[in-house]
Every structure is written in C-alpha cells, then in structure tokens.
Motif scaffolding. Structure first.
Motif, PDB file in Angstrom:
ATOM      1  N   THR A  50      -1.122  -0.494  -7.161  1.00  0.00           N
ATOM      2  CA  THR A  50      -0.330  -1.386  -6.331  1.00  0.00           C
ATOM      3  C   THR A  50      -1.124  -1.789  -5.101  1.00  0.00           C
ATOM      4  O   THR A  50      -2.069  -1.110  -4.701  1.00  0.00           O
ATOM      5  N   SER A  51      -0.706  -2.892  -4.524  1.00  0.00           N
ATOM      6  CA  SER A  51      -1.313  -3.360  -3.277  1.00  0.00           C
ATOM      7  C   SER A  51      -0.308  -4.265  -2.583  1.00  0.00           C
ATOM      8  O   SER A  51       0.579  -4.838  -3.234  1.00  0.00           O
ATOM      9  N   ARG A  52      -0.475  -4.389  -1.299  1.00  0.00           N
ATOM     10  CA  ARG A  52       0.388  -5.353  -0.583  1.00  0.00           C
ATOM     11  C   ARG A  52       0.224  -6.725  -1.218  1.00  0.00           C
ATOM     12  O   ARG A  52      -0.900  -7.136  -1.548  1.00  0.00           O
ATOM     13  N   SER A  53       1.308  -7.416  -1.381  1.00  0.00           N
ATOM     14  CA  SER A  53       1.276  -8.746  -1.994  1.00  0.00           C
ATOM     15  C   SER A  53       0.391  -9.712  -1.222  1.00  0.00           C
ATOM     16  O   SER A  53      -0.172 -10.645  -1.795  1.00  0.00           O
ATOM     17  N   SER A  54       0.238  -9.473   0.068  1.00  0.00           N
ATOM     18  CA  SER A  54      -0.559 -10.350   0.928  1.00  0.00           C
ATOM     19  C   SER A  54      -2.034  -9.954   1.001  1.00  0.00           C
ATOM     20  O   SER A  54      -2.806 -10.590   1.717  1.00  0.00           O
ATOM     21  N   SER A  55      -2.442  -8.935   0.246  1.00  0.00           N
ATOM     22  CA  SER A  55      -3.823  -8.444   0.349  1.00  0.00           C
ATOM     23  C   SER A  55      -4.826  -9.396  -0.296  1.00  0.00           C
ATOM     24  O   SER A  55      -4.486 -10.216  -1.145  1.00  0.00           O
ATOM     25  N   ARG A 108       4.955   3.159  -3.556  1.00  0.00           N
ATOM     26  CA  ARG A 108       5.680   1.979  -3.073  1.00  0.00           C
ATOM     27  C   ARG A 108       5.752   0.879  -4.143  1.00  0.00           C
ATOM     28  O   ARG A 108       5.893  -0.291  -3.821  1.00  0.00           O
ATOM     29  N   ASP A 111       8.669  -1.398  -3.688  1.00  0.00           N
ATOM     30  CA  ASP A 111       8.845  -2.090  -2.410  1.00  0.00           C
ATOM     31  C   ASP A 111       8.609  -3.587  -2.599  1.00  0.00           C
ATOM     32  O   ASP A 111       7.649  -3.999  -3.261  1.00  0.00           O
ATOM     33  N   GLY A 113       7.346  -5.833  -0.728  1.00  0.00           N
ATOM     34  CA  GLY A 113       6.100  -6.361  -0.186  1.00  0.00           C
ATOM     35  C   GLY A 113       4.867  -5.962  -0.980  1.00  0.00           C
ATOM     36  O   GLY A 113       3.747  -6.263  -0.562  1.00  0.00           O
ATOM     37  N   PHE A 114       5.058  -5.302  -2.118  1.00  0.00           N
ATOM     38  CA  PHE A 114       3.936  -4.819  -2.916  1.00  0.00           C
ATOM     39  C   PHE A 114       3.914  -5.468  -4.292  1.00  0.00           C
ATOM     40  O   PHE A 114       4.950  -5.833  -4.837  1.00  0.00           O
TER      41      PHE A 114
END
Length: 142
Positions: A50-55, A108, A111, A113-114
């Motif tokens: 996973t990673s932040r969607s904004s990464s 997360r 979540d 945002g991920f």
C-alpha cells in the motif's frame, strides 16, 4: 541451500518472513524513485503493498506500470523482483483487503487515502552470500 527463485512456495515464504522491501518505479521524466514499503505475498506469488494515493510511486505506476522490488534488506539472502505493478481498482482492492489484513493486521489498506498495489512478478533473482561463494539464481515467471 540457496533460495530457488523457481520455487514459488519458497519465494512466497521468504517475502512473508521479510515483510518489507524497497520498491522502485520510474517517473514520467524517466527518473528512478525508490521507497521502503511493507509487503504481503499471496500464495500465487502476487505481491501487494500500500501507499498513499498521492504518492509519487502511485502516480508512476498509473503512468508506466513497471516495478522492481528488493526484498531482504538485512541478512545474507535477498530477492530482486521485476514485473508489472497495477493500482487496484476499488472492486479489486475490496476483494484483496481481507487477504492483505490476514498477513499485515493493522495496516492502512482500508484507509481512504491509501491505494493498494498489485505486483505480478515476471523475473526473480535470488542472491545468497551465506556461503564461501555467492550463489545467484534467476527465474522467469509467467
């Protein structure tokens, strides 16, 4: 005995035991970008993270879809993995979330945002320096 990259079960067990690795992607400007991420291996050899969607890595994967991983940042054995990396659709993420949480409780992955990334390995190399001579083995996966 060296980790055989042809042995799907051994690769899956190794990734699960390590639990993290370095993921590398390429930006739209052809610049390399790398980050340490938590990893989950499914029984079929698929690797998830996973990673932040904004990464940056999510943007890179949406643009190019190629990914490289190094698993085993400590100890004498490591794996290099190259393949396709796809940001899961909402439906696919919903389907994979229980499996992800089974191997990484408390993550997360749910979540908002991920994003969940699905990596399908095409090439795997093991590197083992536990003996007198390094052992390097490669396998192409389909």
């Amino acid at each position: 005995m060296a980790l055989d990259p042809h042995d799907l079960g051994a690769v899956v067990r190794f990734v699960r035991a390590q639990g993290r690795g370095v993921v590398a992607t390429v930006s739209e400007a052809a610049a390399p970008e790398a980050a340490l991420v938590g990893l989950v291996a499914l029984d079929d050899g698929t690797i998830l993270f996973t990673s932040r969607s904004s990464s940056r890595k999510i943007a890179n994967l949406r643009d190019a879809g190629s990914v490289a991983l190094v698993v085993g940042t400590e100890g004498p054995v490591s794996l290099q993995v190259e393949g396709s990396g796809v940001v899961a659709s909402a439906a696919q993420a919903h389907e994979l979330e229980p499996l992800f949480l089974q191997h990484a409780p408390g993550s997360r992955v749910t979540d908002p945002g991920f994003a969940l990334v699905v990596v399908r390995p095409r090439w795997v190399r093991s590197y083992d320096v536990s003996g007198a001579e390094p052992v390097v083995l490669e396998a192409r996966w389909t």
